[in-house]
Design an enzyme around this catalytic site. Structure first.
Site, mmCIF file in Angstrom:
data_model
loop_
_atom_site.group_PDB
_atom_site.id
_atom_site.type_symbol
_atom_site.label_atom_id
_atom_site.label_comp_id
_atom_site.label_asym_id
_atom_site.label_seq_id
_atom_site.Cartn_x
_atom_site.Cartn_y
_atom_site.Cartn_z
ATOM 1 N N THR A 121 -11.734 -105.549 -70.963
ATOM 2 C CA THR A 121 -12.042 -104.274 -70.304
ATOM 3 C C THR A 121 -13.177 -103.546 -71.014
ATOM 4 O O THR A 121 -13.367 -103.704 -72.225
ATOM 5 C CB THR A 121 -10.772 -103.394 -70.315
ATOM 6 N N ASP A 122 -13.862 -102.672 -70.273
ATOM 7 C CA ASP A 122 -14.891 -101.830 -70.896
ATOM 8 C C ASP A 122 -14.280 -100.785 -71.828
ATOM 9 O O ASP A 122 -14.996 -100.180 -72.631
ATOM 10 C CB ASP A 122 -15.773 -101.159 -69.837
ATOM 11 N N GLU A 123 -12.970 -100.571 -71.727
ATOM 12 C CA GLU A 123 -12.347 -99.528 -72.557
ATOM 13 C C GLU A 123 -12.397 -99.853 -74.049
ATOM 14 O O GLU A 123 -12.166 -98.970 -74.872
ATOM 15 C CB GLU A 123 -10.890 -99.320 -72.140
ATOM 16 N N TYR A 148 -3.353 -99.165 -75.400
ATOM 17 C CA TYR A 148 -3.772 -100.254 -74.498
ATOM 18 C C TYR A 148 -5.129 -100.807 -74.914
ATOM 19 O O TYR A 148 -5.294 -102.011 -75.152
ATOM 20 C CB TYR A 148 -3.826 -99.761 -73.039
ATOM 21 N N LYS A 152 -6.359 -104.520 -76.381
ATOM 22 C CA LYS A 152 -7.348 -105.373 -75.720
ATOM 23 C C LYS A 152 -8.501 -105.669 -76.684
ATOM 24 O O LYS A 152 -8.992 -106.798 -76.736
ATOM 25 C CB LYS A 152 -7.890 -104.704 -74.447
HETATM 26 P P1 NAD Z 1 -1.629 -105.853 -63.789
HETATM 27 O O1 NAD Z 1 -0.777 -105.008 -64.652
HETATM 28 O O2 NAD Z 1 -1.740 -105.546 -62.325
HETATM 29 O O3 NAD Z 1 -1.150 -107.368 -63.898
HETATM 30 C C1 NAD Z 1 -0.772 -107.963 -65.105
HETATM 31 C C2 NAD Z 1 0.008 -109.235 -64.793
HETATM 32 O O4 NAD Z 1 0.339 -109.867 -66.037
HETATM 33 C C3 NAD Z 1 1.320 -108.979 -64.051
HETATM 34 O O5 NAD Z 1 1.473 -109.897 -62.983
HETATM 35 C C4 NAD Z 1 2.386 -109.215 -65.118
HETATM 36 O O6 NAD Z 1 3.620 -109.700 -64.591
HETATM 37 C C5 NAD Z 1 1.707 -110.245 -66.004
HETATM 38 N N1 NAD Z 1 2.222 -110.225 -67.384
HETATM 39 C C6 NAD Z 1 2.395 -109.139 -68.173
HETATM 40 N N2 NAD Z 1 2.914 -109.526 -69.368
HETATM 41 C C7 NAD Z 1 3.037 -110.872 -69.315
HETATM 42 C C8 NAD Z 1 3.494 -111.841 -70.248
HETATM 43 N N3 NAD Z 1 3.917 -111.502 -71.468
HETATM 44 N N4 NAD Z 1 3.473 -113.139 -69.874
HETATM 45 C C9 NAD Z 1 3.041 -113.502 -68.640
HETATM 46 N N5 NAD Z 1 2.617 -112.630 -67.724
HETATM 47 C C10 NAD Z 1 2.606 -111.325 -68.057
HETATM 48 O O7 NAD Z 1 -3.062 -105.856 -64.471
HETATM 49 P P2 NAD Z 1 -4.514 -105.958 -63.833
HETATM 50 O O8 NAD Z 1 -4.994 -104.596 -63.526
HETATM 51 O O9 NAD Z 1 -4.528 -107.012 -62.792
HETATM 52 O O10 NAD Z 1 -5.333 -106.464 -65.112
HETATM 53 C C11 NAD Z 1 -5.503 -107.850 -65.357
HETATM 54 C C12 NAD Z 1 -6.404 -108.047 -66.551
HETATM 55 O O11 NAD Z 1 -7.667 -107.433 -66.321
HETATM 56 C C13 NAD Z 1 -5.875 -107.406 -67.834
HETATM 57 O O12 NAD Z 1 -6.163 -108.271 -68.913
HETATM 58 C C14 NAD Z 1 -6.648 -106.108 -67.953
HETATM 59 O O13 NAD Z 1 -6.774 -105.719 -69.297
HETATM 60 C C15 NAD Z 1 -7.974 -106.538 -67.372
HETATM 61 N N6 NAD Z 1 -8.788 -105.459 -66.776
HETATM 62 C C16 NAD Z 1 -8.261 -104.640 -65.821
HETATM 63 C C17 NAD Z 1 -9.071 -103.687 -65.215
HETATM 64 C C18 NAD Z 1 -8.540 -102.787 -64.123
HETATM 65 O O14 NAD Z 1 -9.281 -101.938 -63.631
HETATM 66 N N7 NAD Z 1 -7.297 -102.925 -63.677
HETATM 67 C C19 NAD Z 1 -10.401 -103.562 -65.613
HETATM 68 C C20 NAD Z 1 -10.904 -104.412 -66.602
HETATM 69 C C21 NAD Z 1 -10.092 -105.371 -67.168
HETATM 70 O O1 TDX Z 2 -2.554 -89.923 -61.201
HETATM 71 C C1 TDX Z 2 -3.584 -90.102 -61.861
HETATM 72 N N1 TDX Z 2 -4.517 -89.097 -61.925
HETATM 73 C C2 TDX Z 2 -5.677 -89.220 -62.622
HETATM 74 O O2 TDX Z 2 -6.491 -88.269 -62.641
HETATM 75 C C3 TDX Z 2 -3.841 -91.335 -62.559
HETATM 76 C C4 TDX Z 2 -2.831 -92.452 -62.516
HETATM 77 C C5 TDX Z 2 -5.031 -91.444 -63.257
HETATM 78 N N2 TDX Z 2 -5.914 -90.424 -63.292
HETATM 79 C C6 TDX Z 2 -7.207 -90.615 -63.990
HETATM 80 C C7 TDX Z 2 -7.167 -91.218 -65.352
HETATM 81 C C8 TDX Z 2 -8.492 -91.953 -65.417
HETATM 82 O O3 TDX Z 2 -9.537 -91.043 -65.755
HETATM 83 O O4 TDX Z 2 -7.938 -91.556 -63.181
HETATM 84 C C9 TDX Z 2 -8.730 -92.422 -63.991
HETATM 85 C C10 TDX Z 2 -8.300 -93.860 -63.737
HETATM 86 O O5 TDX Z 2 -6.993 -94.012 -64.251
HETATM 87 P P1 TDX Z 2 -6.241 -95.430 -64.269
HETATM 88 O O6 TDX Z 2 -6.169 -95.978 -62.891
HETATM 89 O O7 TDX Z 2 -4.988 -95.275 -65.049
HETATM 90 O O8 TDX Z 2 -7.313 -96.357 -65.022
HETATM 91 P P2 TDX Z 2 -7.955 -96.293 -66.505
HETATM 92 O O9 TDX Z 2 -7.109 -95.579 -67.459
HETATM 93 O O10 TDX Z 2 -9.390 -95.877 -66.335
HETATM 94 O O11 TDX Z 2 -7.890 -97.877 -66.858
HETATM 95 C C11 TDX Z 2 -8.180 -98.871 -65.857
HETATM 96 O O12 TDX Z 2 -9.467 -99.399 -66.029
HETATM 97 C C12 TDX Z 2 -9.689 -100.186 -67.171
HETATM 98 C C13 TDX Z 2 -7.155 -99.998 -65.884
HETATM 99 O O13 TDX Z 2 -5.852 -99.456 -65.699
HETATM 100 C C14 TDX Z 2 -7.241 -100.767 -67.155
HETATM 101 O O14 TDX Z 2 -6.342 -101.869 -67.114
HETATM 102 C C15 TDX Z 2 -8.643 -101.272 -67.322
HETATM 103 O O15 TDX Z 2 -8.783 -101.879 -68.557
#
Ligand code: NAD
Ligand code: TDX
Length: 332
Positions: A121-123, A148, A152
């Site tokens: 992630t960019d975080e 988190y 990562k």
């Molecule tokens: P998500 O929470 O929707 O999905 C995570 C999945 O991993 C789930 O299906 C869960 O059951 C599985 N999981 C969790 N713990 C596990 C374990 N111990 N063993 C096997 N499976 C397990 O997450 P997401 O948003 O799809 O994110 C996926 C990846 O992308 C992560 O590595 C996250 O850091 C990265 N990422 C997410 C975002 C975003 O915006 N959501 C952005 C950049 C990077």
């Molecule tokens: O109810 C809400 N109200 C609100 O203002 C929620 C759930 C979030 N927020 C804000 C927090 C953040 O500024 O919205 C923005 C996005 O929040 P999230 O969806 O929780 O994402 P963020 O914390 O930015 O992280 C996401 O992007 C990077 C993913 O969850 C991570 O897995 C990924 O690494």
């Protein structure tokens, strides 16, 4: 034709990637997913059984991981605890899955000499000021803020160390905020869409000025496939689609697309340590590997996502009450 092990393939981005792989390649896929609260087998419905095998299991289970890695050609590692708010409430599962789980995979990849792509992630780079002209690049120093993002960052460092010390064939990508179908209702965009669909008001943390750099999950998938096929071993690639928007803007757009008044939202308690702004410079991926996003228009991508949630209430409704109870207990 290869056989790819996709960890976390029942989650949001992992399941979209599995659909992408099946649609765009001839590869076979094995999904390894623990089906935590965030995993949903329904996200893999309709995929051909002769191409996709599902294994329920934990990425920290060394024996299972060893067997699955030995049986496949490459690993794309999405599995993680992914939600910042949960990591502030209970960090332990983040350490276990994101650190120990990644370590377990790396050891199996090392033993069997398999290609490994690590999803991050960019975080990991921390945050930027709103008026900072710079964006994150591959050389921005790591500076994670939350449990988190710290885990990562730690997992990225493990991958780099395993490349350097043991010569594993790994690449890393750090992507910005994804949106699209199959995203859990705890996350910002699906939470607000499903609130409005249920007659409740969107909830903005703090003043709503925080900026996220949105990318459609389909563009994330195409970028990961590009890196898997053409990425240089040992390299890191940032993935982003120039989609910076404030949270307030996104809520305003959701309200407009759903025909609600522009001010029909609530400000709620801010997130502790809330990162202000993320912004990605994805020039390296674009110039070196020739990737480009296809979902350039955020508004039409968001409209399609809203339609998906409208049409798939049976997918998200079972998780909605628990997510809202959690937020209510935090004043959010
Ligand atoms: P998500 O929470 O929707 O999905 C995570 C999945 O991993 C789930 O299906 C869960 O059951 C599985 N999981 C969790 N713990 C596990 C374990 N111990 N063993 C096997 N499976 C397990 O997450 P997401 O948003 O799809 O994110 C996926 C990846 O992308 C992560 O590595 C996250 O850091 C990265 N990422 C997410 C975002 C975003 O915006 N959501 C952005 C950049 C990077
Ligand atoms: O109810 C809400 N109200 C609100 O203002 C929620 C759930 C979030 N927020 C804000 C927090 C953040 O500024 O919205 C923005 C996005 O929040 P999230 O969806 O929780 O994402 P963020 O914390 O930015 O992280 C996401 O992007 C990077 C993913 O969850 C991570 O897995 C990924 O690494």
């Amino acid at each position: 034709m290869a056989h790819i092990l996709v960890t976390g393939g029942a989650g949001f981005i992992g399941s979209n990637f599995v659909h992408h792989l099946v649609g765009r390649t001839e590869h076979r896929v094995t999904v390894l997913d623990a089906l935590t609260y965030a995993g949903n087998l329904a996200s893999l419905a309709g995929l051909p059984a002769e191409r996709v095998t599902f294994v329920k299991g934990d990425i920290s289970d060394a024996a299972l991981v060893d067997r699955l890695v030995s049986e496949t050609d490459a690993v794309v590692h999405f599995a993680a605890e992914s939600h910042n708010d949960n990591s502030l409430h209970d960090p332990r599962p983040f350490l276990q899955t994101n650190i120990v789980g990644t370590f377990t995979l790396l050891e199996a990849v090392r033993r069997h000499d398999r290609r490994f792509h690590h999803i991050s992630t960019d975080e990991v780079y921390g945050d930027l000021e709103l008026d900072d002209p710079r964006r994150f690049t591959e050389s921005t120093p790591y500076n994670p803020s939350s449990p988190y993002s710290a885990t990562k960052a730690g997992s990225d460092m493990l991958v780099r160390a395993w490349v350097r010390s043991f010569g594993i064939q790994a690449t890393i990508s750090n992507c910005s905020n994804n949106y699209g179908p199959y995203q859990h209702v705890e996350k910002f965009i699906p939470r607000q869409i499903t609130n409005v669909l249920r007659g409740q008001r969107p909830k903005l943390y703090g003043r709503g000025e925080n900026v996220r750099d949105w990318i459609h999950t389909e563009d994330h998938s195409s970028a990961v496939l590009t890196i898997l096929e053409n990425g240089v071993i040992g390299e890191t690639y940032l993935i982003g689609a120039d989609g910076e928007r404030s949270n307030m803007d996104v809520v305003g757009l959701i309200l407009r697309l759903l025909g609600e008044p522009a001010d029909a939202y609530d400000h709620v308690v801010d997130r502790a340590g809330h990162d202000l702004r993320y912004a990605i410079d994805s020039s390296k991926l674009r110039t070196e590997l020739g990737w480009a996003p296809a979902f350039g228009d955020f508004e039409s991508g968001l409209a399609a996502t809203i339609e998906w949630y409208r049409e798939n209430e049976s997918w998200w409704a079972p998780a909605k009450d628990a997510a809202e109870r959690f937020y209510a207990s935090k004043g959010q």
